[in-house]
Write a protein that holds these residues in place. Sequence first.
Motif, PDB file in Angstrom:
ATOM      1  N   UNK A 116     -58.732  66.166  40.754  1.00 29.92           N
ATOM      2  CA  UNK A 116     -58.604  66.981  39.583  1.00 29.92           C
ATOM      3  C   UNK A 116     -57.466  68.017  40.001  1.00 29.92           C
ATOM      4  N   UNK A 117     -57.162  68.331  41.027  1.00 30.66           N
ATOM      5  CA  UNK A 117     -56.218  69.499  41.376  1.00 30.66           C
ATOM      6  C   UNK A 117     -55.097  69.044  42.059  1.00 30.66           C
ATOM      7  N   UNK A 118     -54.134  69.962  42.264  1.00 30.23           N
ATOM      8  CA  UNK A 118     -52.635  69.798  42.930  1.00 30.23           C
ATOM      9  C   UNK A 118     -52.997  70.459  44.127  1.00 30.23           C
ATOM     10  N   UNK A 123     -55.219  72.998  38.355  1.00 26.13           N
ATOM     11  CA  UNK A 123     -55.866  71.847  37.996  1.00 26.13           C
ATOM     12  C   UNK A 123     -54.824  70.839  37.414  1.00 26.13           C
TER      13      UNK A 123
END
Lengths: 188, 385
Positions: A116-118, A123
Motif C-alpha cells: 500500500x506504499x510507494x 500511500x
Amino acid sequence: MGRSHAGRNCGDYGEVMGMENPSEPPGTALTPDEWRGKEIFFRNFHTKFTYSWDTGVAIGHFLEALKGGKIVGRSCSGCNRVLVPPRMFCELCFRPTDDWIDVLDTGVVNTFSISYVNNDASRREQPLFVAVINIDGASPGMGFLHLLGEVDAGQIHVGMKVRAKWKPAHERTGAITDISYFKPSEGL
Amino acid sequence: MRKVAVIGAGMTKFRHRMLETGRELSFEASRAALDSARMDIKNVDSVVLGSAPDAFDGLHMKGEYLLDGAGGSGKPYTRVYVGGGTGVFIPAAAWWHVASGVSDVVLAVGEEKMSPLQPHPQYAFWSIFDQFLERPLGVTLLWIFSLEMRRYMSVYGIKEEDIALVAVKNKGNAMDHPSAQLPMRITVDDVMKSEPICTPVKRLDVSPTSDGAAALVLASEDVARKYTDDPVWITGVGWNVDTTFWTNRDLCYPEYVEKAAMMAYKMAGISNPGKEIDFAEVYDPFDYKELHHMEGLQLAKRGEAPKMTREGVTQRDGDLPINPSGGLLGVGNPIAAAGVMKVAELFWQLRGEAGRRQVKKPVHRGLAQAWGDLMQVGTVVIMER
C-alpha cells in the motif's frame, strides 16, 4: 531558541540509566510544531545525480533475452545449479559458470505481499501485488522479484503457479519490465 | 587473544527528529560512555564508528563528518558498515582492536540521523536494491520485510496474532527505558487493526525511523581492572554475510544468523545456547524478526519462537527474557545506534543497573544480535560477568 540543553551535565550517565527515576538522557527532541513551524534554522538542499549503468555481461545477456521473450539462466557444472538471475561466476564454487540455459517463463509464488506504499513511504491509490517467483527450469528456490496481475488480492497464495505476461515485442526494451507481471497459469 | 571488557556505556534519547546534528549526537553518547567508564578521551587509543547509509544525511564521507564528535580525531579511526547489522558489528570490530593487542582502550560509537531525508527516510533504502532487476519495479524496503514475514509464516504455519505479541511485549518493555521513542501499552488487537503497509506487515509491526547515538568503552583486562572491580567481558563475537541474491535463498530461516551465532558460541565455549544464554537483545526492526532471529540464534527451534512468546518465556520475568530494553520496536531504530543500544543493555543488565528494566532472574551471560543489508548479514556479541 529558549530551550535548555539536555546535555551531559545532568549527572553520571552510566548510573543514571539504571536509576529508578532516571534523569533525561542527552539529546533534544524536536516537536512537530518546531519542525513544521520552522522555529529552528534549517538548511534545505536538493540534488540530482544522473547515472548510466552498464548492464554487465550476465545481466546484459539476461535483459537481451527478455527483449526476445525468453528467460535465461547460467549453469554451473561445479554445483550443478542453474542460476537465475544469471551470473558469470558461481559464488559457491567460485569459478566461471559454464553455459546459457533457456528456462521457462512459468514459476511458483515463493512469497508475496500487497503493498500500500510507494518507495517514499507515501500511500498508493491502488495496492501493488509483489512476489518472489521461483522460475521453472532454474534450480529449486531460484527466482526473482516481480509483480502479480490478473488476480484478486484474496486469491494470491504461496505455491500459486504463474506465467509471465509479456509486453508486446515492439514495446520491449531489454528491461525487467519487459514482463508486465506474472499471472495465474491455471485455475485458482 | 587478550580478554576484552566493556567498562562504560552511554546513549542519547532516540527520537524521530532531534535538534542535534549527528556529530553532536555522537559527542553526547561518547561523552556519556566515557563518563560512565570514568575515563577521558586521552585514555582512548582508537575509535570505531558505525553509521548506516550516507543517503539519510546526504553527506558522503559520513565517517569523517562524525569523526570529531566520536572522539576520533588524531587517532586510529575506522568506520564499519554492514547495513542494519552495523550496530552489533561496531563492538565486534572494537573487540578485535583490543583482543589483538593493537589498542588497550577503544571507544565504539553508533550514530544515525535519519530525519533529514524528505519526505521520508524510507526513500534512502531505494538505493540499496539492484538497479537492473529490482528498482524498475518500484521496490521499497518494506517489500522485502513483508515478503520474508509471509514466507516465515507460510513455512511454519505462524499466525499474525502470535507475531503481534512481540510488538506488545517490546513496546511495553520500553515504558521503562528513559531514551525510548515509542513506549506503549498496546494489545494484539491494536496491532491487528493498525493500518496495513505491505501485507502482512501493519503499522504496529514496524519500528520507527529515528535519530540517536550510543557508545561503549572497551578495554584490555589490565586497564579494565584499574577502572572497575567488576568488568563485563566480551566472550564471543561472530558475523556472517550471505549472498546478495536474496531471491535465491529461502527467507523462512536466516542461515547467516546461525553461522554468526555459531562463530560466537564457539569462541565463548557455548554448546547449548538455549540453556547457557540467560537473556538476549535480539534484532527487532519488525516484530516477526525477533522470532526469526531467536530461531537463527538457536534460542528456539525452527517455527517455535512464537510458542515461547505466547507462553511468556521471553518476558522480563520469563525463563529467557528477550529484548528487556524494549528493543527497536519500543526504544527506536536509529540503525547503527540501535545495535549499540542492545549491547549497552547487556552491559546494564549484567551489572544489575537496568533499574525497572532489570530482568527478574539473575543473569550472567547475555547475547546481542543485529541483522541487515538485503536480509543477508548477522552480527553477534556475547557478554558475561
